[in-house]
Motif scaffolding. Structure first.
Motif, PDB file in Angstrom:
ATOM      1  N   UNK A  64       7.370  -8.731  -4.830  1.00 36.93           N
ATOM      2  CA  UNK A  64       7.317  -8.707  -3.367  1.00 36.93           C
ATOM      3  C   UNK A  64       8.734  -8.678  -2.783  1.00 36.93           C
ATOM      4  N   UNK A  65       9.193  -7.529  -2.286  1.00 35.98           N
ATOM      5  CA  UNK A  65      10.520  -7.469  -1.675  1.00 35.98           C
ATOM      6  C   UNK A  65      10.559  -8.293  -0.382  1.00 35.98           C
ATOM      7  N   UNK A  66      11.599  -9.081  -0.205  1.00 34.46           N
ATOM      8  CA  UNK A  66      11.710  -9.935   0.978  1.00 34.46           C
ATOM      9  C   UNK A  66      11.793  -9.130   2.263  1.00 34.46           C
TER      10      UNK A  66
ATOM     11  N   UNK B 100       7.406  -0.794  -6.751  1.00 40.67           N
ATOM     12  CA  UNK B 100       6.896  -1.858  -5.876  1.00 40.67           C
ATOM     13  C   UNK B 100       7.569  -1.790  -4.517  1.00 40.67           C
ATOM     14  N   UNK B 101       8.846  -1.440  -4.475  1.00 44.34           N
ATOM     15  CA  UNK B 101       9.565  -1.325  -3.210  1.00 44.34           C
ATOM     16  C   UNK B 101       8.985  -0.195  -2.355  1.00 44.34           C
ATOM     17  N   UNK B 102       8.673   0.934  -2.987  1.00 40.33           N
ATOM     18  CA  UNK B 102       8.061   2.054  -2.258  1.00 40.33           C
ATOM     19  C   UNK B 102       6.663   1.688  -1.779  1.00 40.33           C
ATOM     20  N   UNK B 103       5.903   0.981  -2.604  1.00 38.32           N
ATOM     21  CA  UNK B 103       4.566   0.534  -2.187  1.00 38.32           C
ATOM     22  C   UNK B 103       4.660  -0.362  -0.966  1.00 38.32           C
TER      23      UNK B 103
ATOM     24  N   UNK C  17      -2.332  -6.570  -2.895  1.00 39.64           N
ATOM     25  CA  UNK C  17      -1.410  -7.669  -3.190  1.00 39.64           C
ATOM     26  C   UNK C  17      -0.450  -7.296  -4.315  1.00 39.64           C
ATOM     27  N   UNK C  18       0.803  -7.653  -4.136  1.00 37.27           N
ATOM     28  CA  UNK C  18       1.802  -7.476  -5.186  1.00 37.27           C
ATOM     29  C   UNK C  18       2.028  -8.810  -5.867  1.00 37.27           C
TER      30      UNK C  18
ATOM     31  N   UNK D 261      -3.154   5.540  -2.325  1.00 39.20           N
ATOM     32  CA  UNK D 261      -3.513   6.953  -2.226  1.00 39.20           C
ATOM     33  C   UNK D 261      -2.277   7.846  -2.118  1.00 39.20           C
ATOM     34  N   UNK D 262      -1.105   7.240  -1.928  1.00 42.41           N
ATOM     35  CA  UNK D 262       0.133   8.010  -1.850  1.00 42.41           C
ATOM     36  C   UNK D 262       0.931   7.986  -3.150  1.00 42.41           C
ATOM     37  N   UNK D 263       0.438   7.325  -4.169  1.00 36.08           N
ATOM     38  CA  UNK D 263       1.173   7.322  -5.427  1.00 36.08           C
ATOM     39  C   UNK D 263       0.663   6.304  -6.422  1.00 36.08           C
TER      40      UNK D 263
END
Length: 96
Positions: free
Chosen positions: A40-42, A68-71, A34-35, A60-62
């Motif tokens: 939380x990007x729309x 947050x946008x990349x997540x 959960x962000x 596990x990728x970063x």
């Protein structure tokens, strides 16, 4: 931050209460983390369609070093490619 809190965070023991949410069926072991609502990007609302997880592909990728946008983008990729094998890979990578 006290030494006890630092130890709990370092060992990830502060995540133990989330196990109760897993047992109650509100979370899963693997899924998007959960962000915060402000993070939380729309454009990535699809990640809200599945149960959040204790660990996930984005972790596990970063983890903490990616935005947050990349997540959110990684979480949407995970949702679109979810499988038992991918979940096992996430669990194994989480252990390391």
């Amino acid at each position: 931050m006290s030494a006890i809190v630092r130890f709990l965070r370092l060992c990830r023991l502060d995540e133990l209460p989330q196990l109760f949410s897993i047992f109650k069926g509100e979370m899963s072991f693997v899924g998007p983390r959960p962000l915060l609502p402000v993070d939380q990007p729309l454009k990535y609302r699809a990640r809200l369609l599945v149960r959040p997880g204790l660990t996930g592909w984005a972790q596990v990728q970063g983890g903490r070093v990616i935005s947050a946008d990349d997540k959110a983008a990684l979480d949407v990729w995970y949702i679109e490619n979810a499988s038992l094998w991918l979940d096992l890979k996430v669990v194994i990578l989480t252990a390391f």
